[in-house]
Write an enzyme that holds these catalytic residues in place. Structure first.
Site, mmCIF file in Angstrom:
data_model
loop_
_atom_site.group_PDB
_atom_site.id
_atom_site.type_symbol
_atom_site.label_atom_id
_atom_site.label_comp_id
_atom_site.label_asym_id
_atom_site.label_seq_id
_atom_site.Cartn_x
_atom_site.Cartn_y
_atom_site.Cartn_z
ATOM 1 C CD GLU A 1 -2.750 1.311 2.423
ATOM 2 O OE1 GLU A 1 -3.354 2.379 2.672
ATOM 3 O OE2 GLU A 1 -2.893 0.290 3.116
ATOM 4 C CG ASP B 1 -1.238 -16.302 12.562
ATOM 5 O OD1 ASP B 1 -1.634 -15.936 11.436
ATOM 6 O OD2 ASP B 1 -1.740 -17.265 13.167
ATOM 7 C CG HIS C 1 -4.027 7.490 -0.564
ATOM 8 N ND1 HIS C 1 -3.789 6.140 -0.510
ATOM 9 C CD2 HIS C 1 -4.145 7.900 0.726
ATOM 10 C CE1 HIS C 1 -3.785 5.734 0.750
ATOM 11 N NE2 HIS C 1 -4.000 6.789 1.521
ATOM 12 C CE LYS D 1 -4.737 -17.555 13.271
ATOM 13 N NZ LYS D 1 -4.378 -18.228 14.530
#
Length: 573
Positions: A252, A460, A558, A384
């Site tokens: 990104e 993770d 951006h 998660k």
């Protein structure tokens, strides 16, 4: 008779071809079926008739029972006989058509002898059987996979044969490492086999330059290459009096640049400080009893402080680093969810806490033999998944990080004002998130920074879900001149040993931060320090993005840094 005579030449040619072929159906089956007598045809017809007749009868009876609300299981004598006949006829028909019980021709018979033997049986055959016998051939193998040519990689003759075996299915792809004893060769063969099977090019997915032995049995199964993610650095981040250069793996645009600007603002204002509030990984098994009363008895037993020491001894046997901290049971009917929390040293600790939980469950079944263990994890962790229990109780490392940004730094570096930032934070991160019904999402983009650092350091990535739980607070201080900014993150789940942390690239990023491996002086110190670095980086990212929004620079930034000017029309899709 005419039908039989027309078909025999074709049958003779087929038999002759099978004899001549060393690997043909004749060599495999060694025979061609003799044709059934008329008595067998009649028997088949009788059983076909019985099967369909009783099936129609039973369906008719069951429809009447449904119409009259009669239970289906209440059967009469005639219905019982029909059921027996249905089963018997089905068994016969399945046996007849499922088992090859045909007489074979000896290999030394000539075509004329075969035809003569065939003619001797012709009066007792029905025409349908003649056609079926003549046209039946040996079972053909399953159709080969459609393979489309793609640009191959360079393989040896031996590896080429292995690729063909994988493509045909004779060698399972997952067994290549154990068969070859060479993880790199296995990846190359699998890479080529995938291209041929799918007909899709894997050009652009690199194969060379990676240590495939390092992931065997612990990080990734059936590898065909590796994905390249660029790693940028933000900083220096001045946190607790120390400077850190923070690695961030991301695709990104603007993310690293924005976080770097936040680090600059923090550094220019004297740095940030952090506090570790809690450190403990959780795992909650779910157990079931016959009654809720019995489940409540175990709940009371676990909550009794007198029992905690004995349970701790049992739990702590699982590892020299695991130390049981608390047990939090929750009951739902006759089901009990037991949330264990323990310290795990420098490991993230999921496997460690699971082993300790299993020890305790085995111990508890001595006093509660009627306890049924449904699962080692009952989602009361919660791992998660966004969950209120993590937001309130915390999981992993709970950290708060703060800084006071001077007014001149807000104006010159962040290009905005203290008043604008305070108002935007209240309306966006607090009120806006409340309107959205957010759970732990009272921030601008904490998950951006958390994910980038997690990927770079071998954490993770899926635990970004709860690790990104964060509330960002901004307040004007020092008579409204300066800005106090803080982030509170109750569930930062990180480790510096195990999993992906031992891979070369990720290990290098941990080394850059000074937290590689286990701490020899104080077990768990490296993992705790990494958690504070994550929180400090989130603080920098929040500060910069909020400033860009307050100054109206978000879209402009951006468009400048997150849009490629390359012509991608020629890139292979």
């Amino acid at each position: 008779m005419d039908v039989r005579r027309r078909q025999h030449p074709a049958a003779g040619e087929r038999i002759k071809a099978q004899k001549l072929s060393p690997t043909g159906a004749g060599a495999a089956d060694s025979s061609q079926a003799l044709l059934p007598p008329i008595s067998l045809c009649l028997t088949n017809a009788v059983f076909f008739g019985v099967f369909f007749s009783v099936a129609y009868f039973l369906l008719h009876r069951w429809r009447e029972k449904i119409r009259t609300s009669t239970p289906l299981h209440a059967v009469t004598a005639s219905e019982t006989a029909a059921l027996v006949s249905l089963v018997a006829s089905a068994v016969y028909l399945l046996g007849f058509f499922g088992i090859a019980s045909r007489t074979s021709f000896p290999d030394d018979l000539s075509d004329d002898e075969i035809l003569a033997r065939d003619d001797s049986r012709s009066p007792g055959r029905c025409p349908a059987a003649i056609d079926a016998a003549v046209t039946v051939t040996a079972p053909s193998p399953p159709p080969p996979r459609k393979i489309i040519d793609v640009a191959p990689i360079q393989l040896s003759i031996e590896d080429e044969e292995t690729v063909n075996s994988v493509v045909s299915g004779s060698i399972p792809s997952y067994s290549l490492e154990s068969r070859l004893g060479d993880c790199r060769r296995a990846a190359a063969i699998r890479h080529e086999a995938v291209q041929r099977i799918t007909g899709k090019s894997l050009e652009g997915l690199p194969l060379e330059g990676f240590d495939y032995d390092s992931i065997l049995g612990q990080c990734c199964e059936m590898p065909i290459g590796f994905v390249q993610i660029p790693v940028g650095v933000a900083g220096p981040l001045l946190l607790d009096g120390k400077e850190y250069t923070v690695p961030m793996a991301t695709t990104e645009g603007c993310l690293v640049a924005s976080t770097n600007r936040g680090c600059k603002a923090i550094h220019a204002s004297g740095g940030a400080s952090s506090v570790l509030l809690r450190d403990g990984m959780t795992r909650p098994p779910v157990v079931r009893f016959q009654t809720a009363k019995r489940a409540a008895q175990l709940k009371f037993y676990l909550e009794d402080p007198l029992n905690f020491d004995s349970l701790s001894v049992v739990f702590n046997k699982s590892s020299r680093f695991a130390r049981l901290q608390s047990i939090q049971p929750a009951i739902a009917g006759k089901n009990l969810y037991i949330r264990f929390r323990c310290s795990t040293g420098d490991a993230m600790g999921m496997n460690m806490v699971s082993k300790g939980v299993q020890n305790v469950l085995d111990f508890l079944q001595n006093d509660f033999p009627d306890m049924e263990v449904i699962g080692i994890s009952g989602n009361f962790c919660s791992d998660k998944k966004a969950a209120a229990v993590n937001w309130i109780e915390g999981r992993g490392k709970s950290v708060v990080c703060e800084a006071i940004i001077k007014e001149e730094v807000v104006n010159k570096v962040l290009k905005t004002s203290v008043e604008a930032l305070v108002e935007l934070n209240m309306l966006k991160n607090l009120t806006g998130s409340a309107v959205a019904g957010a759970l732990g999402g009272f921030n601008a983009h904490a998950s951006n920074i958390v994910s980038a650092i997690y990927i770079a350091t071998g954490q993770d990535p899926a635990q970004n879900v709860e690790s990104s739980h964060c509330i960002t607070m901004m307040e004007a201080v020092n008579d409204g001149k300066d800005l106090h900014v803080s982030v509170t993150m109750p569930s930062v789940e990180v480790g510096t040993v195990g999993g992906g942390t031992q891979l070369a690239s990720q290990s290098a990023c941990l080394n850059l931060l000074g937290v590689k491996g286990a701490s020899k002086e104080s077990p768990g110190a490296n993992a705790r320090q990494l958690a504070t670095i994550v929180a400090g980086s989130v603080l920098a990212g929040e500060l910069s993005l909020m400033s860009a929004i307050a100054a109206g620079q978000l879209v402009k930034s951006h468009m400048k840094y997150n849009r490629s000017s390359r012509d991608i029309s020629k890139i292979v899709s």
